[in-house]
Design a protein around this motif. Structure first.
Motif, PDB file in Angstrom:
ATOM      1  N   GLU A  70       0.833  -1.199   0.000  1.00 25.91           N
ATOM      2  CA  GLU A  70       0.000   0.000   0.000  1.00 25.91           C
ATOM      3  C   GLU A  70       0.869   1.251   0.000  1.00 25.91           C
ATOM      4  O   GLU A  70       0.623   2.200  -0.755  1.00 25.91           O
ATOM      5  CB  GLU A  70      -0.924   0.011   1.212  1.00 25.91           C
ATOM      6  N   PHE A  71       1.876   1.263   0.861  1.00 23.30           N
ATOM      7  CA  PHE A  71       2.772   2.422   0.934  1.00 23.30           C
ATOM      8  C   PHE A  71       3.494   2.616  -0.396  1.00 23.30           C
ATOM      9  O   PHE A  71       3.577   3.734  -0.916  1.00 23.30           O
ATOM     10  CB  PHE A  71       3.783   2.225   2.065  1.00 23.30           C
ATOM     11  N   ALA A  72       4.031   1.529  -0.964  1.00 22.94           N
ATOM     12  CA  ALA A  72       4.741   1.626  -2.239  1.00 22.94           C
ATOM     13  C   ALA A  72       3.812   2.095  -3.345  1.00 22.94           C
ATOM     14  O   ALA A  72       4.196   2.915  -4.192  1.00 22.94           O
ATOM     15  CB  ALA A  72       5.360   0.279  -2.590  1.00 22.94           C
ATOM     16  N   GLY A  73       2.581   1.597  -3.352  1.00 22.53           N
ATOM     17  CA  GLY A  73       1.629   2.018  -4.363  1.00 22.53           C
ATOM     18  C   GLY A  73       1.313   3.500  -4.275  1.00 22.53           C
ATOM     19  O   GLY A  73       1.216   4.190  -5.299  1.00 22.53           O
ATOM     20  N   THR A  74       1.156   3.993  -3.062  1.00 23.07           N
ATOM     21  CA  THR A  74       0.919   5.426  -2.875  1.00 23.07           C
ATOM     22  C   THR A  74       2.106   6.238  -3.363  1.00 23.07           C
ATOM     23  O   THR A  74       1.944   7.266  -4.038  1.00 23.07           O
ATOM     24  CB  THR A  74       0.646   5.739  -1.394  1.00 23.07           C
ATOM     25  N   ALA A  75       3.317   5.780  -3.029  1.00 15.47           N
ATOM     26  CA  ALA A  75       4.518   6.494  -3.462  1.00 15.47           C
ATOM     27  C   ALA A  75       4.612   6.547  -4.985  1.00 15.47           C
ATOM     28  O   ALA A  75       4.954   7.591  -5.563  1.00 15.47           O
ATOM     29  CB  ALA A  75       5.761   5.825  -2.877  1.00 15.47           C
ATOM     30  N   VAL A  76       4.278   5.452  -5.646  1.00 15.87           N
ATOM     31  CA  VAL A  76       4.330   5.411  -7.110  1.00 15.87           C
ATOM     32  C   VAL A  76       3.298   6.364  -7.707  1.00 15.87           C
ATOM     33  O   VAL A  76       3.588   7.097  -8.670  1.00 15.87           O
ATOM     34  CB  VAL A  76       4.116   3.972  -7.614  1.00 15.87           C
ATOM     35  N   ARG A  77       2.109   6.401  -7.150  1.00 11.95           N
ATOM     36  CA  ARG A  77       1.086   7.323  -7.662  1.00 11.95           C
ATOM     37  C   ARG A  77       1.513   8.782  -7.519  1.00 11.95           C
ATOM     38  O   ARG A  77       1.087   9.646  -8.296  1.00 11.95           O
ATOM     39  CB  ARG A  77      -0.237   7.091  -6.928  1.00 11.95           C
ATOM     40  N   LEU A  78       2.370   9.042  -6.540  1.00 11.91           N
ATOM     41  CA  LEU A  78       2.843  10.403  -6.308  1.00 11.91           C
ATOM     42  C   LEU A  78       4.098  10.742  -7.109  1.00 11.91           C
ATOM     43  O   LEU A  78       4.601  11.864  -7.020  1.00 11.91           O
ATOM     44  CB  LEU A  78       3.106  10.613  -4.813  1.00 11.91           C
ATOM     45  N   GLY A  79       4.617   9.764  -7.845  1.00 11.10           N
ATOM     46  CA  GLY A  79       5.753  10.048  -8.711  1.00 11.10           C
ATOM     47  C   GLY A  79       7.011   9.242  -8.471  1.00 11.10           C
ATOM     48  O   GLY A  79       7.995   9.412  -9.184  1.00 11.10           O
ATOM     49  N   ALA A  80       7.004   8.367  -7.475  1.00 14.82           N
ATOM     50  CA  ALA A  80       8.177   7.531  -7.208  1.00 14.82           C
ATOM     51  C   ALA A  80       8.250   6.371  -8.202  1.00 14.82           C
ATOM     52  O   ALA A  80       7.265   6.060  -8.889  1.00 14.82           O
ATOM     53  CB  ALA A  80       8.138   6.991  -5.780  1.00 14.82           C
ATOM     54  N   GLN A  81       9.389   5.734  -8.261  1.00  9.83           N
ATOM     55  CA  GLN A  81       9.585   4.545  -9.087  1.00  9.83           C
ATOM     56  C   GLN A  81      10.008   3.386  -8.197  1.00  9.83           C
ATOM     57  O   GLN A  81      10.751   3.574  -7.227  1.00  9.83           O
ATOM     58  CB  GLN A  81      10.656   4.786 -10.154  1.00  9.83           C
TER      59      GLN A  81
END
Length: 262
Positions: A78-89
């Motif tokens: 969940e945390f990783a998915g949120t980070a990706v939606r915000l622009g992380a890879q």
């Protein structure tokens, strides 16, 4: 989505792992855990007295190293998915652990929470409590927006100097973030900051343990550890992480051109 615990990771060249471990365990009055990883490249700095660890060390195979953050969470995906939606890879997805890269290129990790809750004490008037991410001018504002959105329960705000932006966790979490806008375009990097009740006393102690002084400012001193990594001793309250009361309305000197600051 809540951050349950935070870790500051000391990243140093693999050939300097032992020297880095000896120095940082002495600084923090901890002991090194058993080595982990396929190449024995990871270890945790274990405090005594029932406190939970909040600092780890890694031997890296390329580059000079630096620092990064680990976020202990209930749900890594969940945390990783949120980070990706915000622009992380996503750099690596190992199921129970995710390695990510922020929009500016700074690595960080999402890891499971194992009930850590007791912060290590202040040691000799100082505490390793901050990861400073050093950013090119073109990347700074977007990176501030990313961390502010990723950590909505944290206090995100400017400082008295426009090149710094702090992201402070709720009480009890041991590691905070400082975002520094550099005076030049270059890849993102990160270094460690220690909050010190007396910078000069801390500097003397660190030199006795094998570090060397790189430069001094009005409220900070740049140091180099025996493994070659730079870090800062900063004039902040080691209990709270903020400026001492007598300086709360003042300012902190910086050196944006070098990428090392408070």
């Amino acid at each position: 989505m809540s951050i349950r615990w935070t870790y500051a990771f000391i990243d140093r060249p693999a050939g300097q792992f032992e020297r880095a471990g000896e120095f940082w365990t002495a600084v923090t009055e901890t002991r090194l855990s058993e080595l982990r990883g396929a190449h024995k490249e990871f270890a945790t700095l274990l405090p005594s007295g029932g406190a939970d660890a909040c600092v780890k060390i890694q031997g890296v195979t390329s580059g000079p190293g630096g620092a990064h953050l680990d976020f202990a969470v209930d749900d890594v995906r969940e945390f990783a998915g949120t980070a990706v939606r915000l622009g992380a890879q996503v750099v690596a997805d190992e199921g129970t652990l995710a390695v990510l890269r922020s929009p500016a290129g700074q690595l960080f990790c999402a890891v499971p929470w194992y009930d850590e809750s007791v912060r290590p004490p202040v040691v000799h008037g100082s505490r390793l409590d901050q990861v400073c991410i050093d950013l090119a001018p073109s990347a700074h504002d977007a990176e501030v927006a990313f961390w502010t959105a990723l950590l909505p329960d944290w206090e995100s705000g400017s400082t008295s100097f426009p090149e710094f932006h702090r992201v402070v966790p709720p009480p009890g979490l041991p590691v905070r973030i400082l975002l520094q806008r550099l005076g030049e375009e270059r890849p993102a990097s990160a270094h460690l900051d220690l909050a010190c009740a007396d910078i000069e006393a801390s500097r003397v102690r660190h030199e006795a343990l094998g570090a060397e002084t790189v430069s001094r400012g009005a409220r900070w001193t740049v140091m180099r550890d025996p493994a070659g990594g730079t870090y800062c001793l900063t004039g902040r309250d080691p209990e709270t992480g903020g400026l001492p009361a007598r300086h709360a309305q003042g300012s902190t000197a910086t050196t944006a051109s070098t990428g090392i600051g408070p």
